[in-house]
Write an enzyme that holds these catalytic residues in place. Structure first.
Site, PDB file in Angstrom:
ATOM      1  N   LYS A  48       5.825  -7.607  -7.393  1.00  0.00           N
ATOM      2  CA  LYS A  48       6.334  -6.492  -8.209  1.00  0.00           C
ATOM      3  C   LYS A  48       7.668  -6.002  -7.636  1.00  0.00           C
ATOM      4  CE  LYS A  48       3.557  -3.187  -5.552  1.00  0.00           C
ATOM      5  NZ  LYS A  48       2.290  -2.434  -5.535  1.00  0.00           N
ATOM      6  N   ARG A 146      -5.273   7.452  -9.002  1.00  0.00           N
ATOM      7  CA  ARG A 146      -3.985   7.221  -9.663  1.00  0.00           C
ATOM      8  C   ARG A 146      -4.332   6.552 -10.978  1.00  0.00           C
ATOM      9  NH1 ARG A 146       0.192   3.618  -6.319  1.00  0.00           N
ATOM     10  NH2 ARG A 146      -1.161   2.005  -7.176  1.00  0.00           N
ATOM     11  N   HIS A 175      -8.074  -0.228  -5.596  1.00  0.00           N
ATOM     12  CA  HIS A 175      -6.926  -0.152  -4.685  1.00  0.00           C
ATOM     13  C   HIS A 175      -7.171   0.970  -3.686  1.00  0.00           C
ATOM     14  CE1 HIS A 175      -2.934  -1.024  -3.359  1.00  0.00           C
ATOM     15  NE2 HIS A 175      -2.347   0.020  -3.897  1.00  0.00           N
ATOM     16  N   ARG A 231      -4.831  -9.246  -2.410  1.00  0.00           N
ATOM     17  CA  ARG A 231      -3.517  -9.019  -3.023  1.00  0.00           C
ATOM     18  C   ARG A 231      -2.523  -8.685  -1.908  1.00  0.00           C
ATOM     19  NH1 ARG A 231      -6.941  -5.397  -5.783  1.00  0.00           N
ATOM     20  NH2 ARG A 231      -5.819  -3.701  -4.780  1.00  0.00           N
ATOM     21  N   TYR A 275      33.848  10.526   3.743  1.00  0.00           N
ATOM     22  CA  TYR A 275      33.663  11.829   3.095  1.00  0.00           C
ATOM     23  C   TYR A 275      33.183  12.891   4.078  1.00  0.00           C
ATOM     24  CZ  TYR A 275      33.953   9.370  -1.378  1.00  0.00           C
ATOM     25  OH  TYR A 275      34.372   8.619  -2.445  1.00  0.00           O
ATOM     26  N   CYS A 322      29.061   5.684   1.997  1.00  0.00           N
ATOM     27  CA  CYS A 322      29.498   6.046   0.644  1.00  0.00           C
ATOM     28  C   CYS A 322      28.680   5.264  -0.382  1.00  0.00           C
ATOM     29  CB  CYS A 322      30.979   5.737   0.458  1.00  0.00           C
ATOM     30  SG  CYS A 322      32.034   6.430   1.731  1.00  0.00           S
ATOM     31  N   ASP A 324      29.641   2.768  -2.309  1.00  0.00           N
ATOM     32  CA  ASP A 324      29.929   1.333  -2.355  1.00  0.00           C
ATOM     33  C   ASP A 324      30.497   0.767  -1.056  1.00  0.00           C
ATOM     34  OD1 ASP A 324      29.524   1.564  -5.275  1.00  0.00           O
ATOM     35  OD2 ASP A 324      31.412   2.675  -5.143  1.00  0.00           O
TER      36      ASP A 324
HETATM   37  C1  LIG Z   1       1.525  -2.864  -4.520  1.00  0.00           C
HETATM   38  C2  LIG Z   1       0.092  -3.184  -4.629  1.00  0.00           C
HETATM   39  C3  LIG Z   1      -0.496  -4.111  -3.761  1.00  0.00           C
HETATM   40  C4  LIG Z   1       0.227  -4.719  -2.588  1.00  0.00           C
HETATM   41  O1  LIG Z   1       0.273  -3.771  -1.549  1.00  0.00           O
HETATM   42  P1  LIG Z   1       0.855  -4.181  -0.109  1.00  0.00           P
HETATM   43  O2  LIG Z   1       0.553  -2.997   0.722  1.00  0.00           O
HETATM   44  O3  LIG Z   1       2.315  -4.381  -0.292  1.00  0.00           O
HETATM   45  O4  LIG Z   1       0.162  -5.412   0.293  1.00  0.00           O
HETATM   46  C5  LIG Z   1      -1.817  -4.463  -3.979  1.00  0.00           C
HETATM   47  N1  LIG Z   1      -2.515  -3.922  -4.989  1.00  0.00           N
HETATM   48  C6  LIG Z   1      -1.996  -3.006  -5.834  1.00  0.00           C
HETATM   49  C7  LIG Z   1      -2.832  -2.445  -6.917  1.00  0.00           C
HETATM   50  C8  LIG Z   1      -0.686  -2.597  -5.668  1.00  0.00           C
HETATM   51  O5  LIG Z   1      -0.169  -1.680  -6.494  1.00  0.00           O
END
Ligand SMILES: *Cc1c(COP(=O)(O)O)cnc(C)c1O
Length: 402
Positions: A48, A146, A175, A231, A275, A322, A324
Site C-alpha cells: 500500500k 477503526r 488487525h 501480512r 529562510y 525549503c 524544493d
Molecule cells: C498496513 C497494514 C499491514 C502492514 O503493517 P506493517 O506494520 O507495515 O507490517 C497489515 N495489515 C493491515 C490491515 C494494514 O493496514
C-alpha cells in the site's frame, strides 16, 4: 517503454534527486518473513501507499517473484495501478473500499474487505449486476476500533457473503493495535476475540480459505496462532516496526535516497542561510545547495539537525529545509554535480530511515511513505540498475542488459 528512444534514463535519474531500491534485499527480506511465518503460512506483501514509498509496481512484481501468495493495498485505485502494470496476482484491498469503485474492483478480480452492512450490500449488488463473483475478506474489529465489524456483525456478514452466489468469502482477518509494543496483553486479548469469532463462523459450517492476523510486528513476535497467512509491510522494507519490536538480524533496509550538489560556495563568517536565517556561519565555511526539500519527503524537522553524506565527509543540513532545496555544510573538496546520500542503511555514515524518524519524532513508516511522486526510483538487481520509474511522469522502463 522507451527502449528505442535516445534518452539516457539512468544518467538523467542519477543527475538529480532519486531513490534507489534494492529488489534483491526486498526479496531476501520477504523470504525471511516467510521463514518467520513457518511452512504452513503464506505471505501477503503489503504494498500500500506506493509500497511504503518504494514504488508499488516494481515491489509487487518482485514480491510475487519471491513467492508471496497475496498483495495488500489500501485503496482500490492502488490495486488498479497494479493491474494496469500487468500484475495478475491476487490483491486484497485491506482498507475500506471506496463505495463508488467497488464494481471496478470486482471487474478486475480485486478482493475486497467488507466490514459493514452497507459495503456488504454494495459488493453483492455490484457483483450481481455484472454477473461476476466478488472475492471478499471479512475484517473483524477485535480492538483497533477503526475499520472492522464487531464480532456479532462479523458473524452475520460472513454468513451473508458465504451464502450469496455472487460473493465468495475467501478470507477472515483482523488487525492489531499494539503488536509493536513489548506489552503483549492487548494483542493476546485481540487474538482471543478473533478466535472466538472465528469459532462461531466455523460452527456455521463456514471455513474461509485464508485466515490472517499478523502484521510485521506480530510476525516477528510469532503471535499468529491458527492462521495461514501473515501480512508483512514495514519489515519487508527492512525497517523496524518500532523501537520495542525491531527487525531481527538478516533484514536490511532496501532504500537509499540520493541527491546531487547544484551549487558549491563559501558561506562567509557572519552570513546566514536559507529562510528566516536560522543558521549563521561563525567562520568562513564551505557550503552547498542540494535540490531536495520537504516536498520531496525530507521533513522540515531536519533543518539544522539532519545531515547528508558526501564521499569526503558528513554534511550537516544548515538552515531551514525549503520546499524544493536545502543547504548543507560541504567538504572543501566537494564539487557541483557530486552525488550526496540523504538516507541509506547507515553503512556509509548517512542517516538511516530510523534515524530520520527519531530526529523527526515519528516512526519508520512516515519518512519512506512521504517520498514524493516527483522523486524518480531506480531499481537494483545484483547491485546494478535494472529498471526505473518516474511516478509524476507516469513512466517506467527497464534497462537493456549488456
Ligand atoms: C498496513 C497494514 C499491514 C502492514 O503493517 P506493517 O506494520 O507495515 O507490517 C497489515 N495489515 C493491515 C490491515 C494494514 O493496514
Amino acid at each position: 517503454m522507451g527502449s528505442n528512444d535516445t534518452r539516457d534514463r539512468l544518467a538523467e535519474i542519477q543527475a538529480g534527486t532519486h531513490a534507489v531500491i534494492d529488489l534483491d534485499r526486498y526479496a531476501s527480506n520477504l523470504k525471511t518473513v516467510a521463514e518467520l511465518a513457518g511452512p504452513n503460512r503464506s505471505v501477503m506483501a503489503v504494498v500500500k501507499a506506493n509500497a511504503y514509498g518504494h514504488g508499488a509496481p516494481a515491489c509487487a512484481r518482485a514480491a510475487v517473484d519471491a513467492g508471496c501468495r497475496y498483495l495488500g493495498v489500501a485503496r482500490i485505485d492502488e490495486a488498479l495501478e497494479l493491474r494496469g502494470s500487468g500484475i495478475t496476482a491476487p490483491i486484497l484491498v485491506i482498507g475500506p473500499p471506496n463505495m463508488a469503485e467497488i464494481g471496478l474492483a470486482i471487474e478486475n478480480d480485486i478482493a475486497l474487505t467488507v466490514a459493514t452492512e452497507t459495503s456488504a450490500a454494495q459488493v453483492i449488488d455490484q457483483a450481481e449486476s455484472r454477473n461476476r463473483r466478488a472475492i471478499v475478506h471479512v475484517k473483524i474489529d477485535t480492538g483497533l476500533h477503526r475499520y472492522g465489524a464487531l464480532p456479532d456483525l462479523a458473524v452475520a456478514i460472513a454468513g451473508r457473503i458465504d451464502s450469496h452466489p455472487a460473493t465468495m468469502l475467501e478470507g477472515l482477518y483482523t488487525h492489531f493495535s499494539s503488536a509493536d509494543e513489548e506489552e503483549l496483553e492487548p494483542t493476546v486479548e485481540q487474538i482471543e476475540r478473533f478466535q472466538a469469532t472465528y469459532t462461531r463462523i466455523r460452527e456455521r459450517g463456514i471455513d474461509p480459505q485464508l485466515v490472517h492476523i499478523a502484521n510485521s510486528a506480530a510476525t516477528i513476535t510469532g503471535l499468529f496462532p491458527d492462521t495461514n497467512m501473515v501480512r508483512a509491510g514495514i519489515v519487508s522494507y527492512g525497517l523496524d516496526p518500532s523501537n520495542e519490536i525491531t527487525a531481527p538480524a538478516g533484514f536490511r533496509q532496501i532504500l537509499t535516497l540520493k541527491t546531487v550538489i547544484t551549487r558549491r560556495f563559501t558561506l562567509e563568517a557572519g552570513e546566514s542561510v536559507s529562510y528566516n536565517r536560522t543558521y549563521t556561519a561563525s567562520e568562513d565555511e564551505s557550503a552547498a545547495a542540494v535540490p531536495i526539500g520537504y516536498a520531496d519527503g525530507i521533513e522540515r524537522h531536519l533543518s539544522n539537525t539532519g545531515w547528508l553524506m558526501h564521499a569526503d565527509g558528513r554534511c550537516p543540513i544548515i538552515g531551514r529545509v525549503c520546499m524544493d532545496q536545502s543547504v548543507i555544510s560541504a567538504p572543501a573538496s566537494a564539487h557541483e554535480g557530486d552525488p550526496v546520500t540523504v538516507i541509506s542503511d547507515g553503512s556509509d555514515g548517512a542517516m538511516t530511515v530510523a534515524v530520520v524518524g527519531e530526529i523527526c519524532g515519528t516512526n519508520t513508516y512516515e519518512p519512506v511513505t512521504r517520498i514524493a511522486a516527483r522523486v524518480p526510483r531506480l531499481y537494483l538487481r545484483n547491485g546494478a540498475p535494472v529498471s526505473w520509474s518516474v511516478p509524476i511522469l507516469g513512466e517506467s522502463g527497464t534497462f537493456r542488459s549488456t
